[in-house]
Design an enzyme around this catalytic site. Structure first.
Site, PDB file in Angstrom:
ATOM      1  N   GLY A 184       3.363  -3.688  -3.970  1.00 37.10           N
ATOM      2  CA  GLY A 184       3.389  -3.770  -5.433  1.00 37.10           C
ATOM      3  C   GLY A 184       3.773  -2.807  -6.279  1.00 37.10           C
ATOM      4  O   GLY A 184       4.697  -2.595  -6.792  1.00 37.10           O
ATOM      5  N   ARG A 185       2.824  -1.835  -6.048  1.00 37.43           N
ATOM      6  CA  ARG A 185       2.886  -0.368  -6.862  1.00 37.43           C
ATOM      7  C   ARG A 185       4.547   0.175  -6.502  1.00 37.43           C
ATOM      8  O   ARG A 185       4.904   0.844  -7.330  1.00 37.43           O
ATOM      9  CB  ARG A 185       1.947   0.453  -6.274  1.00 37.43           C
ATOM     10  CG  ARG A 185       1.937   1.702  -6.948  1.00 37.43           C
ATOM     11  CD  ARG A 185       0.676   2.759  -6.188  1.00 37.43           C
ATOM     12  NE  ARG A 185      -0.245   2.060  -5.552  1.00 37.43           N
ATOM     13  CZ  ARG A 185      -1.552   2.178  -6.119  1.00 37.43           C
ATOM     14  NH1 ARG A 185      -1.709   2.843  -7.255  1.00 37.43           N
ATOM     15  NH2 ARG A 185      -2.350   1.311  -5.312  1.00 37.43           N
ATOM     16  N   ARG A 202      -7.173   3.214 -14.406  1.00 36.65           N
ATOM     17  CA  ARG A 202      -7.067   4.068 -13.291  1.00 36.65           C
ATOM     18  C   ARG A 202      -7.587   5.466 -12.976  1.00 36.65           C
ATOM     19  O   ARG A 202      -8.244   5.879 -11.995  1.00 36.65           O
ATOM     20  CB  ARG A 202      -5.727   4.056 -12.758  1.00 36.65           C
ATOM     21  CG  ARG A 202      -5.190   2.747 -12.496  1.00 36.65           C
ATOM     22  CD  ARG A 202      -3.787   2.406 -11.679  1.00 36.65           C
ATOM     23  NE  ARG A 202      -3.891   2.869 -10.419  1.00 36.65           N
ATOM     24  CZ  ARG A 202      -3.754   3.904  -9.842  1.00 36.65           C
ATOM     25  NH1 ARG A 202      -3.383   5.035 -10.520  1.00 36.65           N
ATOM     26  NH2 ARG A 202      -4.117   4.104  -8.314  1.00 36.65           N
ATOM     27  N   GLY A 227       0.696  -1.274  -0.051  1.00 37.46           N
ATOM     28  CA  GLY A 227      -0.054   0.183   0.005  1.00 37.46           C
ATOM     29  C   GLY A 227       0.757   1.427   0.069  1.00 37.46           C
ATOM     30  O   GLY A 227       0.265   2.478   0.014  1.00 37.46           O
ATOM     31  N   CYS A 258     -15.035   4.385 -27.326  1.00 36.34           N
ATOM     32  CA  CYS A 258     -16.477   5.105 -27.144  1.00 36.34           C
ATOM     33  C   CYS A 258     -17.204   5.385 -26.077  1.00 36.34           C
ATOM     34  O   CYS A 258     -17.933   4.915 -25.604  1.00 36.34           O
ATOM     35  CB  CYS A 258     -17.472   4.122 -28.019  1.00 36.34           C
ATOM     36  SG  CYS A 258     -16.865   4.109 -29.797  1.00 36.34           S
ATOM     37  N   GLU A 259     -16.482   6.388 -25.157  1.00 36.40           N
ATOM     38  CA  GLU A 259     -16.830   6.840 -23.865  1.00 36.40           C
ATOM     39  C   GLU A 259     -16.174   7.977 -23.532  1.00 36.40           C
ATOM     40  O   GLU A 259     -15.106   8.145 -23.753  1.00 36.40           O
ATOM     41  CB  GLU A 259     -16.476   5.711 -22.952  1.00 36.40           C
ATOM     42  CG  GLU A 259     -16.991   5.952 -21.314  1.00 36.40           C
ATOM     43  CD  GLU A 259     -17.179   4.582 -20.853  1.00 36.40           C
ATOM     44  OE1 GLU A 259     -17.468   3.399 -21.582  1.00 36.40           O
ATOM     45  OE2 GLU A 259     -17.198   4.545 -19.616  1.00 36.40           O
TER      46      GLU A 259
END
Ligand code: LLP
Length: 463
Positions: A322-323, A360, A278, A391-392
């Protein structure tokens, strides 16, 4: 994060909309080492290089979009975590951030362990030769088949996440004639200061067993009675992208409190505590992450102090970054397509990827930086929004950033700090193909995860 809403100098300066942006940097060509991988720089022509290779050559060879991963940086960060914690602790890289067989080999070589949370991650780890005893298996809803596979493979620990799982793992291990080492994941009731969907230690969510009300103590009671499992410790993960160590301090205090209760009730001193992952990284120049040695020192001191106060032997600590290991090591390389200046608002810069390679921003309102990397420019900064090809209208990669106003279709731009949770959360939305991951080091580049092809898509579609 404090950001001023009225930067000086850019185009439309008198009518800038509200947004999350600082004043434009004085020189858009400067790459802040905080957000870029270690070996990134510019060559004599102003083209960005990484691992000694320029991005134009990388784009030519591998196409765009592509995740470009600095192997030297990855290994250096893995080593920094390993050596910061020393021999009395274990570092489990959290594979969910990004996992591939090359990554597993690097981790193995650098002396790290691995946290997996699905059968797929377990298969990747085992197929790349990570010794099973160095793997921890997580998840709030592991299937019986996954548990069976993990126990048979001989994983070092399974992190139990529910009362049902305590019994299920014990039963499966016993049926295989094994005694599986396990930890119990508890929720300590800490509100981590992060996005709701990536905070995990408050009680009203799906992970772990609550410490409050004696629920975790009851889980320990049951686990200690079962022959198929050996309870080796307590696990707590409080959330993600955290900068403030005080949440870990409270978590450690509460976990040690439980260890003390267990000792008092059962006469057993559990030998391990895992404080999860974290730790935050810099996505923009405004973020100030801690170095691994500071984190190791802080966590070790907290646990040691709490144990001394409780008259407990200090347990072996493990962590699961991780990050913080993979996040800063990669950037996404895009080619600029359509550019649409909206007068009085901002300029929409479309790239050849989008929410399928980086969800994200849409999912967590995450902030990113961006830079022109195929050349330098002295043009005025323009307020830009980098958007994808989906398409958003929520298909945004970088919400607010400054790019040079002479930006043109065909330029290459790159978004740094995309090593974690971008490829691993990538999708095929709109049947867009997932980009490759290209590892670079010492003037060499190679694909470690290849680009998806239309054949890959059609192979799954059995008609
Ligand atoms: N350990 C456990 C038990 C976890 O659940 C996680 C992350 C980690 C370690 C690693 O956390 P890290 O050091 O990478 O922050 N998709 C979200 C992040 C979800 C994290 C889930 N668990 C994002 O893109 O921010």
């Amino acid at each position: 994060m404090s950001r001023s809403a009225h930067p000086a100098g850019p185009r439309h300066a008198d009518v800038l909309p509200e947004g999350h942006y600082s004043a434009p940097p004085s020189d858009l060509n400067v790459l802040d080492p905080k957000v870029w991988a270690q070996t990134v720089g510019r060559d004599g022509d102003g083209v960005v290089t990484v691992g000694g290779i320029d991005v134009k050559s990388l784009a030519e060879e591998y196409g765009t979009p592509a995740y470009i991963l600095d192997e030297t940086d990855f290994r250096a960060r893995a080593r920094a975590w390993r050596s910061a914690f020393g021999g009395d602790a274990d570092v489990f890289y959290a594979g969910k951030a990004f996992l591939s067989r090359a990554v597993v080999r690097w981790l193995h070589e650098e002396g790290l362990n691995l946290d997996v949370c699905s059968g797929g991650e377990l298969a990747t780890a085992l197929s790349a030769g990570m010794p099973a005893e160095r793997i921890a298996f997580h998840g709030n809803n592991k299937s019986s088949e996954e548990i069976h596979r993990a126990v048979s493979a001989g994983v070092g620990r399974i992190v139990l996440d529910s009362f049902q799982e305590i019994v299920r793992v014990a039963h499966i291990a016993q049926s295989l004639g094994r005694r599986q080492r396990v930890q119990i994941r508890i929720t300590v009731g800490v509100e981590a200061h992060t996005h709701e969907f990536i905070a995990t230690a408050h009680e009203d969510q799906k992970f772990g067993i609550p410490l409050a009300g004696g629920v975790a103590a009851e889980a320990v009671r049951r686990a200690l009675k079962l022959d198929g499992i050996e309870l080796i410790g307590i696990h707590s993960h409080i959330g993600s992208q955290i900068f403030d160590m005080s949440g870990f301090e409270v978590a450690a205090h509460r976990v040690v409190g439980l260890l003390k209760e267990v000792r008092d009730e059962h006469g057993v001193e559990l030998p391990e505590i895992d404080l999860g992952g974290g730790l935050g990284i810099a996505y923009t120049s405004d973020d100030d992450p801690r170095e691994p040695h500071e984190i190791a020192k802080a966590l070790t001191e907290i646990v040691t102090r709490e144990c001394e106060a409780a008259k407990l032997r200090t347990p072996r600590i493990s962590v699961e970054p991780g990050r913080a290991i993979v996040g800063p090591t990669a950037f996404t390389l895009y080619e600029v397509g359509t550019i649409k200046p909206l007068d009085g608002l901002r300029t929409y810069v479309s790239v050849d990827g989008g929410m399928s390679d980086n969800i994200r921003t849409a999912l967590y309102d995450a902030e990113y930086s961006v830079a022109l990397v195929s050349r330098t420019s002295d043009a005025e900064p323009m307020l830009a929004r980098v958007v994808g090809k989906h398409c958003e209208s929520g298909d945004i990669v970088v919400k607010d950033a400054f790019l040079p106003s002479d930006l043109a279709p065909g330029d290459l731009i790159a978004v740094p700090a995309t090593g974690a949770y971008c490829r691993s959360m990538a999708s095929n939305y709109n049947h867009v193909l997932r980009p490759p991951v290209v590892a670079v080091a010492d003037g060499e580049s190679r694909v470690i995860v290849r680009r998806e092809t239309e054949d890959d898509l059609l192979r799954l579609d059995v008609g």
